[in-house]
Design an enzyme around this catalytic site. Structure first.
Site, PDB file in Angstrom:
ATOM      1  N   CYS A   2      45.899  40.562  36.657  1.00 20.68           N
ATOM      2  CA  CYS A   2      46.284  39.206  36.475  1.00 20.68           C
ATOM      3  C   CYS A   2      45.908  38.132  37.859  1.00 20.68           C
ATOM      4  CB  CYS A   2      47.758  39.040  36.091  1.00 20.68           C
ATOM      5  SG  CYS A   2      48.366  39.832  34.657  1.00 20.68           S
ATOM      6  N   ARG A  27      40.370  40.227  37.943  1.00 18.17           N
ATOM      7  CA  ARG A  27      41.615  40.778  37.884  1.00 18.17           C
ATOM      8  C   ARG A  27      42.321  40.948  36.676  1.00 18.17           C
ATOM      9  NH1 ARG A  27      43.980  40.253  42.953  1.00 18.17           N
ATOM     10  NH2 ARG A  27      46.034  40.482  42.128  1.00 18.17           N
ATOM     11  N   TRP A  74      45.835  40.457  32.598  1.00 22.80           N
ATOM     12  CA  TRP A  74      45.325  41.777  32.241  1.00 22.80           C
ATOM     13  C   TRP A  74      46.674  42.330  31.531  1.00 22.80           C
ATOM     14  CZ3 TRP A  74      47.112  46.599  33.095  1.00 22.80           C
ATOM     15  CH2 TRP A  74      46.313  47.812  32.535  1.00 22.80           C
ATOM     16  N   ASN A 100      52.375  37.587  37.554  1.00 16.84           N
ATOM     17  CA  ASN A 100      51.493  38.644  37.955  1.00 16.84           C
ATOM     18  C   ASN A 100      52.333  39.959  38.331  1.00 16.84           C
ATOM     19  OD1 ASN A 100      49.502  40.840  38.753  1.00 16.84           O
ATOM     20  ND2 ASN A 100      49.154  39.765  40.476  1.00 16.84           N
ATOM     21  N   GLY A 101      52.518  40.964  37.395  1.00 14.26           N
ATOM     22  CA  GLY A 101      53.334  41.965  37.885  1.00 14.26           C
ATOM     23  C   GLY A 101      54.164  42.590  36.662  1.00 14.26           C
ATOM     24  N   GLU A 485      31.169  59.783  41.917  1.00 22.44           N
ATOM     25  CA  GLU A 485      31.243  58.565  42.070  1.00 22.44           C
ATOM     26  C   GLU A 485      30.123  58.069  40.992  1.00 22.44           C
ATOM     27  OE1 GLU A 485      33.009  56.224  42.838  1.00 22.44           O
ATOM     28  OE2 GLU A 485      31.631  54.403  43.080  1.00 22.44           O
ATOM     29  N   LYS A 489      30.934  55.483  37.881  1.00 19.51           N
ATOM     30  CA  LYS A 489      30.037  54.059  37.739  1.00 19.51           C
ATOM     31  C   LYS A 489      29.785  54.156  36.368  1.00 19.51           C
ATOM     32  CE  LYS A 489      31.120  52.327  40.262  1.00 19.51           C
ATOM     33  NZ  LYS A 489      32.228  52.471  41.147  1.00 19.51           N
ATOM     34  N   GLU A 492      32.509  53.594  33.812  1.00 19.54           N
ATOM     35  CA  GLU A 492      33.390  52.512  34.000  1.00 19.54           C
ATOM     36  C   GLU A 492      32.470  51.277  33.007  1.00 19.54           C
ATOM     37  OE1 GLU A 492      35.417  51.645  38.208  1.00 19.54           O
ATOM     38  OE2 GLU A 492      33.364  52.242  38.346  1.00 19.54           O
ATOM     39  N   HIS A 508      31.426  77.444  35.102  1.00 20.06           N
ATOM     40  CA  HIS A 508      32.811  77.678  34.766  1.00 20.06           C
ATOM     41  C   HIS A 508      33.190  76.671  33.526  1.00 20.06           C
ATOM     42  CE1 HIS A 508      33.246  80.504  37.774  1.00 20.06           C
ATOM     43  NE2 HIS A 508      32.716  79.612  38.485  1.00 20.06           N
ATOM     44  N   LYS A 607      40.082  44.859  38.495  1.00 21.17           N
ATOM     45  CA  LYS A 607      39.572  45.332  39.759  1.00 21.17           C
ATOM     46  C   LYS A 607      40.695  45.486  40.682  1.00 21.17           C
ATOM     47  CE  LYS A 607      36.068  44.696  43.247  1.00 21.17           C
ATOM     48  NZ  LYS A 607      35.783  45.992  43.025  1.00 21.17           N
TER      49      LYS A 607
HETATM   50  C1  G6P Z   1      40.432  50.034  40.152  1.00 21.29           C
HETATM   51  C2  G6P Z   1      38.870  49.281  40.400  1.00 21.29           C
HETATM   52  C3  G6P Z   1      38.120  50.484  41.002  1.00 21.29           C
HETATM   53  C4  G6P Z   1      38.909  50.780  42.382  1.00 21.29           C
HETATM   54  C5  G6P Z   1      40.308  51.444  42.102  1.00 21.29           C
HETATM   55  C6  G6P Z   1      40.836  51.509  43.431  1.00 21.29           C
HETATM   56  O1  G6P Z   1      40.258  51.088  39.188  1.00 21.29           O
HETATM   57  O2  G6P Z   1      38.323  48.896  39.151  1.00 21.29           O
HETATM   58  O3  G6P Z   1      37.037  49.975  41.449  1.00 21.29           O
HETATM   59  O4  G6P Z   1      38.319  51.936  42.846  1.00 21.29           O
HETATM   60  O5  G6P Z   1      40.937  50.253  41.107  1.00 21.29           O
HETATM   61  O6  G6P Z   1      41.074  50.205  44.103  1.00 21.29           O
HETATM   62  P1  G6P Z   1      41.359  49.845  45.352  1.00 21.29           P
HETATM   63  O7  G6P Z   1      41.133  48.455  45.549  1.00 21.29           O
HETATM   64  O8  G6P Z   1      42.590  50.436  45.821  1.00 21.29           O
HETATM   65  O9  G6P Z   1      40.188  50.499  46.274  1.00 21.29           O
END
Ligand code: G6P
Length: 612
Positions: A2, A27, A74, A100-101, A485, A489, A492, A508, A607
């Site tokens: 949020c 956010r 969010w 927010n929270g 990673e 990506k 996501e 395995h 994010k």
């Molecule tokens: C969310 C974001 C990711 C990020 C993760 C950890 O899932 O979408 O891109 O890697 O949070 O966030 P941070 O800000 O702690 O790296």
């Protein structure tokens, strides 16, 4: 999650708030809303969907106001719809709030208020809170700011809130605990926001509120007090984010802009810290605490998501060069499993946003057990750097695309510098190896730039695989975290199921999935496990899997067996993740675009994950 924005001053609040919400949309983006005051009327407009949907709706209505609050959501409590969207208004119709929270004890407060005759439109914890404030306000007859303070003392959970009242158009109240909140100080005007990006266009003077602080902006003045009612002296800081850094600058998406920024962001991260020619390596933020790492029994790395993957790369680097045992932990698991941690342990918390709730809680726990905490964060002034003992910023600049790209390479760059600095102090790395790694690290920005030249080729490969239902990513050694990673990506942003594995683990389990419909991405650059990777590729080919291989320039062995090869420049294997991840970022980006996905704001994600 949020995003919140507030304005009070002499200008029209609405355009400032909507623009600010757009900047904070990373956010959360399932609904948005604003509250404004005009002509003794509280006007609240809210809509399910993006900020643009809110604007389409609101523009038909009365938008005049020199005070306002806005929110992009969010969802936590209650599905995303118009009613659950913020702002929420109290039963008396005079107080509006954005939040927010999470208010964890909202249910008991709600029961109490219901027994007093309060009714609720939404399913949110936030609406309960604003009515709780109203109840205290009406019953105690204290000023509104005091009622907010009393209410906050009864609340369990996390919050960044902003409240305005129909009774006083010259009053804006904000408070935070666990969720970020910045107050911008303009000339005869004040701004509130979850981060500085909505503010920098108007002023670069800001105050980052601390946990359990309340900001009362009244009649053109700012007072900050804590929830114990002690007045605090505002600590005014100057932010130096360029406006262009938070705009798309001609790119279609923030994500592709941020991928292409990496030669610069890694260079920015190294700048002033590394000078290979004279063997200089200096991370000012950790200098005073470096001996803690040198003498540590163990390093525990805490992170989530992509930052956790950067932590895995760091594990390999620290263990190899510093000979210190490293454990990489999901912050969310660490915080709840009674971990063994003590004064001789060093914690490195990695976070792009510096706000991830689980990482913050895990830091708190480790700190309470006496561990020394280092932070590796991107957002300057965020919460994690403020609770750690020492740390280094990644200086990648604002990352707005939800899928992390340039933050990952900057995190690895900082962690590599940290490890090399410690290794040299400890004497676990020969001078010549140290010097040659510095030289190699300095060349990484140009090697990343060479990878970006592969973009057209990767686009062609992406078109071939855009309809795949599954993907497997395999790598060994330093390239194993890169496989994780790459898979993250892709899932996501394209919603294709993808898994990353250490290549040898394929036997395995995942090998059972391989047939002609399974694209397998191998990260097979020339390193100490190269021969083994070649065998793994052969095993996949024997089962008709389609192989896309990231290889070192000039590779012929894998070129003969793989279906597609992507050649990246050679570097030291410890630095290869900084290079080999680039084609994977591009692959996921193009596949997602071709599938019509919203790459910057993928469904259900946010994010900055400020709830656990
Ligand atoms: C969310 C974001 C990711 C990020 C993760 C950890 O899932 O979408 O891109 O890697 O949070 O966030 P941070 O800000 O702690 O790296």
């Amino acid at each position: 999650m949020c995003g919140i924005v507030g304005y009070i001053g002499k200008k029209e609040a609405y355009p400032i708030i909507v623009k600010g919400l757009q900047r904070l949309e990373y956010r959360g983006y399932d609904s948005a809303g604003v509250a404004l005051l005009n002509d003794n009327k509280l006007n609240v407009y809210k809509k399910k969907g993006k900020v643009a949907d809110l604007h389409d709706f609101a523009k038909e209505h009365d938008l005049k106001s020199t005070i306002g609050i806005g929110h992009t959501r969010w969802a936590t409590h209650g599905e995303p719809n118009d009613v659950n969207a913020h702002p929420h208004v109290s039963n008396g119709g005079k107080l509006a709030m954005i939040h927010n929270g999470i208010i964890e004890n909202y249910a008991s407060i709600k029961t109490d208020l219901t027994s007093k005759g309060y009714t609720f439109q939404s399913e949110t914890d936030s609406e309960v809170f604003i009515n709780f404030v109203e109840d205290i306000y009406l019953n105690t007859k204290v000023p509104l700011a005091e009622a907010v303070r009393l209410a906050l003392n009864k609340v369990v959970g996390a919050y960044a809130i902003a409240i305005m009242s129909l009774e006083d158009p010259n009053l804006l109240i904000a408070a935070r605990k666990g969720s970020p909140l910045v107050v911008g100080l303009g000339k005869d005007e004040f701004f509130l926001a979850s981060d500085a990006t909505p503010i920098i266009e108007y002023t670069n003077e800001v105050v980052y509120l601390d946990d359990q602080e309340i900001a009362i902006i009244k009649d053109g003045g700012l007072t900050i007090k804590n929830i114990e009612d002690v007045e605090m002296k505002p600590y005014v800081q100057t932010v130096d984010i360029e406006l262009e850094a938070i705009e798309k600058g001609g790119y279609d998406h923030f994500m592709i802009k941020e991928i292409f920024e990496q030669p610069k962001s890694v260079a920015d991260c190294l700048r002033g810290r590394l000078n290979a020619k004279n063997g200089h390596l200096h991370l000012g933020g950790i200098h005073d605490y470096a001996n803690k790492i040198v003498n540590a029994d163990r390093i525990v790395i805490l992170a989530c998501g992509t930052s956790w993957h950067a932590g895995l790369v760091a594990e390999y680097i620290f263990e190899e060069f510093c000979r210190i045992s490293v454990e990489v932990e999901y912050a969310s698991e660490f915080r709840y499993r009674n971990p063994i941690i003590g004064e001789n342990d060093v914690v490195i918390a990695i976070s792009q946003s510096g706000e991830t709730a689980d990482t913050l809680a895990a830091i708190d726990l480790a700190k309470s057990k006496g561990a020394t905490i280092f932070g590796v964060c991107n957002v300057v002034g965020s919460s994690i750097p403020r609770v750690t003992h020492a740390g280094s910023y990644t200086h990648a600049g604002p990352e707005i695309g939800v899928a992390s790209t340039k933050a990952f390479t900057a995190q690895i760059s900082v962690l590599t510098m940290m490890a090399l600095m410690i290794a040299q102090k400890k004497g676990t790395l020969s001078e010549s190896a140290y010097r040659s790694l510095l030289v190699e690290l300095e060349t990484i920005p140009e090697k990343i730039a060479k990878c970006l030249d592969l973009n057209p080729q990767i686009e062609i490969i992406s078109a071939k695989f855009k309809d795949a239902a599954n993907f497997l990513y395999l790598g060994r050694g330093y390239n194993f975290p890169v496989a994780l990673e790459g898979a993250l990506k892709l899932k996501e942003i394209s919603y294709i199921h993808a898994e990353g594995y250490p290549a040898a683990e394929m036997k395995h389990g995942p090998i059972a999935l391989i047939d002609e419909n399974m694209p397998v991405v191998f990260i097979g650059t020339k390193d100490s496990s190269y021969e083994k990777i070649v065998s793994n590729i052969q095993e996949v080919k024997a089962r008709k899997g389609e192989v896309i291989a990231i290889v070192t320039e000039g590779d012929t062995d894998i070129a003969e067996i793989a279906d597609h090869i992507i050649e990246v420049p050679h570097t030291h294997e410890a630095l290869m993740p900084l290079v080999s991840v680039i084609p994977l970022q591009l692959l996921s980006y193009h596949i997602a675009v071709m599938r019509g996905c919203n790459v910057d704001q993928p469904r259900n994600l946010a994010k900055s994950v400020t709830v656990e």
